[in-house]
Design a protein around this motif. Structure first.
Motif, PDB file in Angstrom:
ATOM      1  N   ARG A 152     -31.646 -85.466  39.953  1.00 13.11           N
ATOM      2  CA  ARG A 152     -31.095 -84.213  39.431  1.00 13.11           C
ATOM      3  C   ARG A 152     -29.661 -84.000  39.897  1.00 13.11           C
ATOM      4  O   ARG A 152     -28.838 -83.435  39.169  1.00 13.11           O
ATOM      5  CB  ARG A 152     -31.963 -83.022  39.870  1.00 13.11           C
ATOM      6  N   ALA A 153     -29.344 -84.451  41.092  1.00 14.43           N
ATOM      7  CA  ALA A 153     -27.990 -84.263  41.619  1.00 14.43           C
ATOM      8  C   ALA A 153     -26.975 -85.128  40.879  1.00 14.43           C
ATOM      9  O   ALA A 153     -25.783 -84.815  40.859  1.00 14.43           O
ATOM     10  CB  ALA A 153     -27.957 -84.579  43.104  1.00 14.43           C
ATOM     11  N   GLY A 154     -27.452 -86.195  40.259  1.00 10.79           N
ATOM     12  CA  GLY A 154     -26.524 -87.082  39.573  1.00 10.79           C
ATOM     13  C   GLY A 154     -25.695 -87.855  40.581  1.00 10.79           C
ATOM     14  O   GLY A 154     -26.144 -88.135  41.693  1.00 10.79           O
ATOM     15  N   LYS A 155     -24.493 -88.190  40.226  1.00 11.01           N
ATOM     16  CA  LYS A 155     -23.624 -88.973  41.104  1.00 11.01           C
ATOM     17  C   LYS A 155     -22.267 -88.296  41.222  1.00 11.01           C
ATOM     18  O   LYS A 155     -21.606 -88.028  40.223  1.00 11.01           O
ATOM     19  CB  LYS A 155     -23.457 -90.396  40.548  1.00 11.01           C
ATOM     20  N   GLY A 156     -21.874 -88.013  42.467  1.00 11.16           N
ATOM     21  CA  GLY A 156     -20.532 -87.488  42.704  1.00 11.16           C
ATOM     22  C   GLY A 156     -20.335 -86.053  42.276  1.00 11.16           C
ATOM     23  O   GLY A 156     -19.303 -85.708  41.683  1.00 11.16           O
ATOM     24  N   ALA A 157     -21.311 -85.187  42.552  1.00  8.61           N
ATOM     25  CA  ALA A 157     -21.202 -83.776  42.152  1.00  8.61           C
ATOM     26  C   ALA A 157     -20.082 -83.051  42.900  1.00  8.61           C
ATOM     27  O   ALA A 157     -19.610 -82.012  42.437  1.00  8.61           O
ATOM     28  CB  ALA A 157     -22.531 -83.054  42.381  1.00  8.61           C
ATOM     29  N   LEU A 158     -19.680 -83.578  44.049  1.00  7.00           N
ATOM     30  CA  LEU A 158     -18.556 -83.010  44.802  1.00  7.00           C
ATOM     31  C   LEU A 158     -17.451 -84.054  44.891  1.00  7.00           C
ATOM     32  O   LEU A 158     -17.690 -85.186  45.332  1.00  7.00           O
ATOM     33  CB  LEU A 158     -18.970 -82.617  46.227  1.00  7.00           C
ATOM     34  N   ARG A 159     -16.251 -83.686  44.466  1.00  5.80           N
ATOM     35  CA  ARG A 159     -15.121 -84.595  44.602  1.00  5.80           C
ATOM     36  C   ARG A 159     -13.865 -83.790  44.914  1.00  5.80           C
ATOM     37  O   ARG A 159     -13.810 -82.587  44.655  1.00  5.80           O
ATOM     38  CB  ARG A 159     -14.917 -85.413  43.331  1.00  5.80           C
ATOM     39  N   ILE A 160     -12.899 -84.448  45.474  1.00  4.58           N
ATOM     40  CA  ILE A 160     -11.613 -83.819  45.758  1.00  4.58           C
ATOM     41  C   ILE A 160     -10.584 -84.377  44.784  1.00  4.58           C
ATOM     42  O   ILE A 160     -10.369 -85.590  44.704  1.00  4.58           O
ATOM     43  CB  ILE A 160     -11.141 -84.101  47.201  1.00  4.58           C
ATOM     44  N   ALA A 161      -9.979 -83.479  44.019  1.00  6.32           N
ATOM     45  CA  ALA A 161      -8.844 -83.868  43.179  1.00  6.32           C
ATOM     46  C   ALA A 161      -7.603 -83.775  44.058  1.00  6.32           C
ATOM     47  O   ALA A 161      -7.166 -82.669  44.397  1.00  6.32           O
ATOM     48  CB  ALA A 161      -8.727 -82.947  41.970  1.00  6.32           C
ATOM     49  N   PRO A 162      -7.032 -84.886  44.478  1.00  8.83           N
ATOM     50  CA  PRO A 162      -5.878 -84.835  45.399  1.00  8.83           C
ATOM     51  C   PRO A 162      -4.643 -84.272  44.715  1.00  8.83           C
ATOM     52  O   PRO A 162      -4.482 -84.379  43.496  1.00  8.83           O
ATOM     53  CB  PRO A 162      -5.679 -86.301  45.797  1.00  8.83           C
ATOM     54  N   TYR A 163      -3.797 -83.655  45.508  1.00  5.35           N
ATOM     55  CA  TYR A 163      -2.546 -83.127  44.972  1.00  5.35           C
ATOM     56  C   TYR A 163      -1.692 -84.279  44.444  1.00  5.35           C
ATOM     57  O   TYR A 163      -1.519 -85.297  45.111  1.00  5.35           O
ATOM     58  CB  TYR A 163      -1.792 -82.354  46.049  1.00  5.35           C
ATOM     59  N   ARG A 164      -1.167 -84.089  43.231  1.00  5.29           N
ATOM     60  CA  ARG A 164      -0.381 -85.138  42.591  1.00  5.29           C
ATOM     61  C   ARG A 164       1.027 -84.677  42.218  1.00  5.29           C
ATOM     62  O   ARG A 164       1.963 -85.460  42.224  1.00  5.29           O
ATOM     63  CB  ARG A 164      -1.098 -85.637  41.338  1.00  5.29           C
ATOM     64  N   ARG A 165       1.165 -83.401  41.858  1.00  6.33           N
ATOM     65  CA  ARG A 165       2.478 -82.899  41.442  1.00  6.33           C
ATOM     66  C   ARG A 165       3.249 -82.419  42.673  1.00  6.33           C
ATOM     67  O   ARG A 165       2.790 -81.534  43.395  1.00  6.33           O
ATOM     68  CB  ARG A 165       2.316 -81.783  40.420  1.00  6.33           C
ATOM     69  N   ARG A 166       4.400 -82.997  42.899  1.00  8.56           N
ATOM     70  CA  ARG A 166       5.170 -82.708  44.118  1.00  8.56           C
ATOM     71  C   ARG A 166       6.487 -81.997  43.833  1.00  8.56           C
ATOM     72  O   ARG A 166       7.050 -81.367  44.717  1.00  8.56           O
ATOM     73  CB  ARG A 166       5.483 -84.017  44.866  1.00  8.56           C
ATOM     74  N   THR A 167       7.034 -82.134  42.619  1.00  8.39           N
ATOM     75  CA  THR A 167       8.347 -81.571  42.313  1.00  8.39           C
ATOM     76  C   THR A 167       8.190 -80.388  41.367  1.00  8.39           C
ATOM     77  O   THR A 167       7.636 -80.517  40.277  1.00  8.39           O
ATOM     78  CB  THR A 167       9.246 -82.638  41.668  1.00  8.39           C
ATOM     79  N   ILE A 168       8.683 -79.250  41.787  1.00  7.80           N
ATOM     80  CA  ILE A 168       8.487 -77.997  41.055  1.00  7.80           C
ATOM     81  C   ILE A 168       9.824 -77.401  40.654  1.00  7.80           C
ATOM     82  O   ILE A 168      10.735 -77.258  41.482  1.00  7.80           O
ATOM     83  CB  ILE A 168       7.712 -76.969  41.926  1.00  7.80           C
ATOM     84  N   GLY A 169       9.923 -77.049  39.389  1.00 10.32           N
ATOM     85  CA  GLY A 169      11.098 -76.350  38.900  1.00 10.32           C
ATOM     86  C   GLY A 169      10.797 -74.871  38.751  1.00 10.32           C
ATOM     87  O   GLY A 169       9.752 -74.507  38.201  1.00 10.32           O
ATOM     88  N   VAL A 170      11.669 -74.026  39.252  1.00 15.17           N
ATOM     89  CA  VAL A 170      11.448 -72.577  39.212  1.00 15.17           C
ATOM     90  C   VAL A 170      12.591 -71.898  38.474  1.00 15.17           C
ATOM     91  O   VAL A 170      13.768 -72.187  38.731  1.00 15.17           O
ATOM     92  CB  VAL A 170      11.337 -71.984  40.633  1.00 15.17           C
ATOM     93  N   VAL A 171      12.221 -71.006  37.546  1.00 13.99           N
ATOM     94  CA  VAL A 171      13.213 -70.165  36.876  1.00 13.99           C
ATOM     95  C   VAL A 171      12.923 -68.717  37.228  1.00 13.99           C
ATOM     96  O   VAL A 171      11.787 -68.256  37.056  1.00 13.99           O
ATOM     97  CB  VAL A 171      13.171 -70.327  35.343  1.00 13.99           C
ATOM     98  N   SER A 172      13.917 -68.018  37.709  1.00 14.65           N
ATOM     99  CA  SER A 172      13.786 -66.590  37.992  1.00 14.65           C
ATOM    100  C   SER A 172      14.669 -65.843  37.003  1.00 14.65           C
ATOM    101  O   SER A 172      15.862 -66.144  36.880  1.00 14.65           O
ATOM    102  CB  SER A 172      14.232 -66.278  39.426  1.00 14.65           C
ATOM    103  N   THR A 173      14.094 -64.893  36.270  1.00 17.06           N
ATOM    104  CA  THR A 173      14.916 -64.093  35.366  1.00 17.06           C
ATOM    105  C   THR A 173      15.424 -62.860  36.109  1.00 17.06           C
ATOM    106  O   THR A 173      14.765 -62.366  37.036  1.00 17.06           O
ATOM    107  CB  THR A 173      14.133 -63.677  34.111  1.00 17.06           C
ATOM    108  N   LEU A 174      16.571 -62.375  35.672  1.00 13.31           N
ATOM    109  CA  LEU A 174      17.258 -61.308  36.401  1.00 13.31           C
ATOM    110  C   LEU A 174      17.518 -60.101  35.515  1.00 13.31           C
ATOM    111  O   LEU A 174      17.813 -60.228  34.327  1.00 13.31           O
ATOM    112  CB  LEU A 174      18.585 -61.829  36.944  1.00 13.31           C
ATOM    113  N   LEU A 175      17.391 -58.937  36.111  1.00 11.24           N
ATOM    114  CA  LEU A 175      17.749 -57.664  35.486  1.00 11.24           C
ATOM    115  C   LEU A 175      18.579 -56.864  36.482  1.00 11.24           C
ATOM    116  O   LEU A 175      18.445 -57.057  37.700  1.00 11.24           O
ATOM    117  CB  LEU A 175      16.488 -56.869  35.113  1.00 11.24           C
ATOM    118  N   PRO A 176      19.421 -55.956  35.984  1.00 11.48           N
ATOM    119  CA  PRO A 176      20.171 -55.098  36.908  1.00 11.48           C
ATOM    120  C   PRO A 176      19.203 -54.367  37.844  1.00 11.48           C
ATOM    121  O   PRO A 176      18.174 -53.854  37.417  1.00 11.48           O
ATOM    122  CB  PRO A 176      20.892 -54.116  35.975  1.00 11.48           C
TER     123      PRO A 176
END
Length: 339
Positions: A152-176
């Motif tokens: 019933r448990a099957g195989k591999g019901a618990l796994r860790i998806a490792p972090y893969r994305r390391r570079t992040i682009g950020v846009v901040s919008t501005l108002l007065p």
């Protein structure tokens, strides 16, 4: 397995179900009762003992727990040596815990003798952190029952998806009226959020809170080395036709979903441009306290797909702690820009 109270002499070869102290003689719970132990107990005035005796086809608790834990352990999950009928599972890498929830529920429904407990699904974890545990309740269970659990448990019901994305682009919008220091603090908070993933902000862009300049910047980021794009609006998104979703579409992208049943975090947007995920951050993402933004950010850093159905399934448990820094508490009326 036979279990019950028997004369001490009949307990030889069985396990003591409970600890027994009689004079200077101490028999710990789970001890195999030998003839010598039985004689000492009898001399100390103990006439009967609650004992557990294995029957043909029984699997001892430690072996059963270990075998079941190994079946549950998927990618980047390791199994600890069993003890007292328990076998723990640990993350082998930092990432997001992915669980086959139906498999865990199904296993726990088979028989009260077998149990599996886990951390919440999609929780960010670090290497070495315990993510689950298997506990066999009695001293032994029949092999046939263990096989039912394994199936019933099957195989591999618990796994860790490792972090893969390391570079992040950020846009901040501005108002007065939006102070540069607010943007700086927001980026610092985001940086700390991403530390477990060893991700960093490689692009820091600031544009007016208008669809055209924002679209131009988003299109540029989509061509850059950024693997994930985060947009912090000077004003939170209020509608699919608002500035941020409009800019995503102008940049050739698409809005996958807007809004989520998590508070704080209702006004979060998920989209994509040129195959790169884009998060329109809710106002609460400026706070270091946990909010819905954390849940989506870490999944995407681990390259775990986030669908509309995934987001809309977060309602149960989605009412999080109040953020004290909000100008208005929930009970007194919400501020759209803080969601």
């Amino acid at each position: 397995m036979k279990f019950g109270q028997v004369p001490v002499e009949e307990a030889v070869g069985a396990l003591a179900a409970h600890s027994v102290r009689a004079g200077e003689t101490v028999v710990k719970k789970g001890t195999l009762v030998t003839s010598e132990i039985a004689d000492r107990l009898k001399q100390a005035g103990v006439a009967t003992l609650i004992a557990a005796r294995f029957e043909p086809g029984d699997i001892a608790e430690d072996e059963a727990a270990f075998r079941l834990a190994h079946v549950l352990a998927g990618a980047n999950v390791v199994v600890e040596a069993p003890f007292t009928g328990r076998s723990n599972l640990h993350a082998e890498a930092a990432g997001v815990l992915v669980i086959d929830v139906d498999a865990i529920h199904g296993l726990n429904a088979i028989d009260e003798a077998m149990t599996a407990a886990t951390l919440p699904a999609y929780k960010p974890v670090v290497a070495g952190e315990m993510v689950g545990t298997v506990k066999i309740i009695p001293y032994a269970i029949p092999e046939v029952l263990l096989q039912k659990g394994i199936t019933r448990a099957g195989k591999g019901a618990l796994r860790i998806a490792p972090y893969r994305r390391r570079t992040i682009g950020v846009v901040s919008t501005l108002l007065p009226g939006l102070k540069p220091s607010v943007v700086d603090k927001t980026l610092a908070v985001l940086g700390r959020r991403m530390e477990p993933a060893q991700a960093r902000i490689t692009q820091d862009c600031r544009v007016p809170h208008e669809a055209a300049p924002l679209a131009e910047e988003l299109a540029r980021l989509a061509r850059s080395d950024a693997e994930l794009i985060v947009v912090f609006g000077a004003s939170a998104i209020a509608d699919r036709r608002d500035v941020i979703p409009s800019a995503i579409e102008r940049a050739g992208g698409r809005v996958e979903h807007f809004g989520m049943p998590v508070d704080p975090g209702n006004l979060l947007l998920v989209g994509s441009i040129a195959g790169k995920p884009v998060i329109g951050a809710p106002g609460c993402a400026r706070s270091p306290k946990e909010n819905g933004f954390d849940w989506i950010l870490h999944r995407l850093l681990a390259d775990v797909p986030v669908t509309r159905a995934d987001i809309m399934s977060l309602g149960v448990g989605g009412l999080l702690m109040e953020i004290v820094s909000r100008p208005q508490p929930r009970a007194g009326g919400e501020s759209a820009d803080e969601e």
